[in-house]
Design an enzyme around this catalytic site. Structure first.
Site, PDB file in Angstrom:
ATOM      1  N   LEU A  42     -11.700  70.178  40.475  1.00  0.00           N
ATOM      2  CA  LEU A  42     -11.279  71.006  38.675  1.00  0.00           C
ATOM      3  C   LEU A  42     -12.632  71.269  38.066  1.00  0.00           C
ATOM      4  O   LEU A  42     -12.317  72.805  37.615  1.00  0.00           O
ATOM      5  CB  LEU A  42     -10.482  70.092  38.014  1.00  0.00           C
ATOM      6  N   ALA A  43     -13.541  70.915  38.296  1.00  0.00           N
ATOM      7  CA  ALA A  43     -14.595  71.453  37.444  1.00  0.00           C
ATOM      8  C   ALA A  43     -15.349  72.692  37.992  1.00  0.00           C
ATOM      9  O   ALA A  43     -15.569  74.139  37.883  1.00  0.00           O
ATOM     10  CB  ALA A  43     -15.679  70.657  36.656  1.00  0.00           C
ATOM     11  N   GLY A  44     -15.196  72.204  39.302  1.00  0.00           N
ATOM     12  CA  GLY A  44     -16.081  72.536  39.879  1.00  0.00           C
ATOM     13  C   GLY A  44     -15.556  74.116  40.861  1.00  0.00           C
ATOM     14  O   GLY A  44     -16.028  75.020  40.785  1.00  0.00           O
ATOM     15  N   SER A 283      -0.430  54.944  37.719  1.00  0.00           N
ATOM     16  CA  SER A 283      -0.892  55.740  36.417  1.00  0.00           C
ATOM     17  C   SER A 283      -0.426  55.124  35.448  1.00  0.00           C
ATOM     18  O   SER A 283       0.642  54.307  34.939  1.00  0.00           O
ATOM     19  CB  SER A 283      -0.322  57.464  36.374  1.00  0.00           C
ATOM     20  N   ARG A 336      -7.175  52.356  27.361  1.00  0.00           N
ATOM     21  CA  ARG A 336      -7.438  51.642  27.936  1.00  0.00           C
ATOM     22  C   ARG A 336      -8.064  50.408  28.048  1.00  0.00           C
ATOM     23  O   ARG A 336      -8.027  49.110  29.170  1.00  0.00           O
ATOM     24  CB  ARG A 336      -7.818  52.909  29.318  1.00  0.00           C
ATOM     25  N   HIS A 428     -12.423  52.932  36.890  1.00  0.00           N
ATOM     26  CA  HIS A 428     -11.946  54.334  37.114  1.00  0.00           C
ATOM     27  C   HIS A 428     -13.029  55.213  37.118  1.00  0.00           C
ATOM     28  O   HIS A 428     -12.826  56.166  37.980  1.00  0.00           O
ATOM     29  CB  HIS A 428     -10.888  53.915  35.962  1.00  0.00           C
ATOM     30  N   GLU A 452     -16.899  65.321  34.963  1.00  0.00           N
ATOM     31  CA  GLU A 452     -17.391  64.035  34.777  1.00  0.00           C
ATOM     32  C   GLU A 452     -18.785  64.166  34.866  1.00  0.00           C
ATOM     33  O   GLU A 452     -19.414  62.554  35.181  1.00  0.00           O
ATOM     34  CB  GLU A 452     -16.086  63.110  35.746  1.00  0.00           C
ATOM     35  N   ARG A 462     -12.945  57.506  27.908  1.00  0.00           N
ATOM     36  CA  ARG A 462     -12.390  58.356  27.733  1.00  0.00           C
ATOM     37  C   ARG A 462     -10.467  58.107  27.649  1.00  0.00           C
ATOM     38  O   ARG A 462      -9.979  57.121  28.647  1.00  0.00           O
ATOM     39  CB  ARG A 462     -11.945  59.016  29.176  1.00  0.00           C
ATOM     40  N   LEU A 468      -9.207  65.270  33.056  1.00  0.00           N
ATOM     41  CA  LEU A 468      -8.036  67.374  33.608  1.00  0.00           C
ATOM     42  C   LEU A 468      -8.757  68.157  32.364  1.00  0.00           C
ATOM     43  O   LEU A 468      -9.004  69.357  33.251  1.00  0.00           O
ATOM     44  CB  LEU A 468      -6.882  66.694  34.129  1.00  0.00           C
TER      45      LEU A 468
END
Length: 665
Positions: A42-44, A283, A336, A428, A452, A462, A468
């Site tokens: 997503l970042a790239g 999830s 988490r 994770h 990330e 996080r 995302l």
């Protein structure tokens, strides 16, 4: 040496004023500037597409056969944004506050507030691209809750949010590829960064099909290569996910920040055997409707383990819903790190429900009944049977999480509609990464890191659905602005040649490393060493750490690294497609990074977020921060060996949030 370049002024105005004052590159000059983007998650993908759309010449690399195979595709539950569609009190400030608190007060205020500010624009962008977010009855976008917050701000596409978002970013990237503004290099892996006059001016890459070593030059390099969770061998990361790009950048002068900050996710399918190669995530969105429990009685635990009882045989008063008991305000939606440690505590106390004693239940029975009763009313069914209610409830749950339930059944051969899922924490995500300033530039001029791959937004833990958000924020709305401030000095530089001594030296170093691995006369497979590294990391730098174990781990990793270079066997040729060689070069970096992670964990003798030191906990077993001595970012400078790295500290200043012990009770 650490200039974070955080703008002056009120927090809510920093980003807008910064954009108004940073230097720009005009459209005519952008045509003469080259940028390399490594990674197509997503970042790239968003960064490459955005930079090309702006007029820069972009080269995009990924080691997969297609950008669509980037690990972002595996994200399931959703993406956060502070649009307050549920009218439950959400705001930019609340998203900012929840993120800083969720990260246990170890992230930068300015970066996190910027992330919250642009979050709404991300949703608008993705909707415009056709991302099929879930919608309510009236057609508006739906939201659900995630751990660590008390509002519903998570946008989702069933259990496939990462896949749908990546397809949206990929469509934008594909458009630029078709226009010739992006040169897409699939099956290429970055092997090193090339510096000229102290600036990042290109990379050395290996064509994974032909084995050819290639030189690629640019005026700036952007690393969007994800995290380093596979240092633990077993993780929820794709097996190809690795840390080589960021570690090679670190060895070329980029400081590595907070490497010990790794996240353990509480809802993974438990380990099933010694030769298992990866773990599968269920999830976090399932914690919206699933209730986590173990039996109250150890006799029931034993009966379940030996098969004489099933989970559904236990009545409500025979179950310990331990998250609801310990954290009544948040219940099953604690962050988490809190949920993971609570599961470990119950299993360590002897209440684990599988044969290994390392699993707890995630149960949807009450959700089936709750949703079923609502459906009965809305459908006007009179005098429904209990079976009708449960079946209708199951259909509602299926519409929300059906693909996740199917995946669980395929992996475990258990039907989660009929019996509770079994879950256990697993590695994770990694909050640590390359140190970057407010502009996302590392300590090497011209070398940027996004998503990330950098450390900037999540502190020591996080929050779910924020990965995302950060990846797309960096790629679409941050880097396209900030990179111009650096590139404004390069409008007269001209094309960077690749026949320089710096490229010669970097290529020789890469070829020598590959040759040494290929020609090593060892007898031990790469995976054997990786599995052993993972056990050291999990047992001594995993969910809980202490001084004794961390010191042992550092020595054990050093010895394992020596053994690796003496005994590893890498079959095949360097001049051909060779997955074993790929694994060997990546593991060589993990064997150094693992040591750095342990050193950082040893140095930080407080507990915070996902970094839990046994020596630093409250009376009831919660993480105990030491704000007086550790309110800083640990930024490590490579000096020749991981154990000899030099620590630099970036103080964290909180002007808008009160530092206090986290509580989710």
């Amino acid at each position: 040496m650490l200039d974070s370049k955080i703008p002056e002024g009120p927090l809510a105005e920093k980003w807008s004023k910064h954009k108004d004052n940073i230097r720009l590159v005009n459209p005519a000059n952008k045509r003469h500037i080259d940028i390399i983007v490594v990674g197509t998650g997503l970042a790239g993908a968003s960064a490459a597409a955005s930079l090309a759309e702006m007029g820069y010449n972009v080269k995009s690399l990924c080691f997969q056969d297609s950008p669509r195979r980037a690990h972002s595709i595996a994200a399931q539950g959703g993406i956060n944004a502070s649009k307050n569609y549920q009218n439950d009190g959400d705001s930019v400030y609340r998203l900012f506050y929840d993120t800083v608190k969720g990260g246990d007060y170890r992230s930068r205020e300015a970066n996190v507030h910027r992330l919250a500010e642009v979050s709404g624009s991300i949703i608008d962008q993705c909707v415009a691209q056709g991302v099929p977010f879930a919608r309510e009855y009236g057609g508006l976008l739906d939201n659900r809750s995630f751990g660590g917050v008390q509002v519903s701000r998570t946008f989702y596409a069933k259990g496939q949010t990462g896949q749908q978002l990546l397809l949206g970013a990929y469509s934008a990237l594909s458009r630029q590829i078709s226009k010739g503004k992006v040169e897409m290099l699939n099956r290429h892996e970055m092997m090193d960064v090339v510096k000229i006059d102290g600036k990042a001016r290109g990379i050395i890459a290996r064509n994974l099909i032909t084995g050819e070593i290639e030189r690629h030059s640019a005026h700036a390099v952007v690393l969007c290569t994800g995290g380093y969770g596979n240092a633990f061998y077993l993780s929820t990361n794709a097996m190809g996910s690795n840390a080589s790009a960021v570690w090679r950048a670190h060895k070329k002068g980029s400081f590595f920040a907070n490497p010990c900050f790794t996240q353990i996710h509480p809802t993974c399918i438990p380990v099933s055997g010694h030769y298992q190669s990866k773990l599968t995530l269920m999830s976090e969105s399932l914690r919206n409707d699933g209730r986590i429990w173990v039996p109250k009685s150890k006799s029931d635990v034993e009966a379940i383990r030996n098969g004489s009882k099933k989970a559904i045989d236990l009545k409500e008063d025979e179950r310990d819903y331990y998250l609801e008991r310990r954290y009544p305000a948040f219940g099953n939606l604690v962050p988490r790190d809190v949920a993971s440690r609570a599961a470990k505590e119950r299993c360590d106390a002897g209440y684990g429900v599988n044969k290994t004693g390392q699993a707890v239940y995630l149960d949807f029975a009450s959700a089936f009944e709750r949703y079923g009763k609502t459906e009965v009313l809305t459908q006007g069914i009179e005098n429904p049977t209990h079976e009708q209610i449960i079946n209708l409830g199951r259909e509602v749950v299926k519409s929300k999480y059906g693909n996740l339930f199917d995946m669980y059944k395929q992996i475990t051969d258990d039907n989660p509609y009929e019996t509770p899922m079994m879950i256990y924490p697993a590695v994770h995500y990694t909050m640590g990464g390359l140190w970057v300033d407010y502009n996302l530039m590392t300590t090497v001029p011209g070398l940027f890191a996004a998503g990330e791959a950098n450390f900037s937004d999540h502190g020591a833990n996080r929050l779910g659905a924020s990965a995302l958000m950060q990846g797309l924020a960096d790629g679409y709305f941050v880097l396209p602005y900030t990179i111009g401030d650096y590139l404004a000095d390069d409008i007269r530089t001209g094309k960077i040649p690749t026949n320089s001594p710096e490229f010669d030296e970097a290529e020789k170093q890469v070829k020598d490393e590959i040759s040494a691995l290929i020609n090593n006369n060892g007898d031990t497979p790469v995976d054997d060493f990786h599995r052993r590294l993972g056990l050291i990391m999990w047992n001594k730098c995993g969910m809980a750490r202490n001084e004794k174990h961390l010191k042992e781990a550092i020595v054990e990793i050093q010895e394992l690294r020596k053994e690796f270079y003496a005994k590893v066997r890498v079959s095949g040729s360097a001049d051909d497609f060779n997955p074993e060689l790929e694994k060997a070069t990546r593991l060589a970096d993990f064997l150094e990074l693992g040591e750095a992670m342990c050193l950082d964990a040893l140095t930080r003798s407080e507990s915070c977020g996902g970094h839990f030191r046994d020596e630093s906990q409250t009376e009831d077993g919660e993480a105990l921060r030491d704000d007086e001595n550790f309110t800083f970012v640990s930024a490590w400078e490579y000096t020749g060996a991981p154990s000899e790295a030099k620590l630099h500290k970036e103080p964290l200043v909180y002007d808008n949030i009160e530092l206090k012990q986290r509580s989710y009770k």
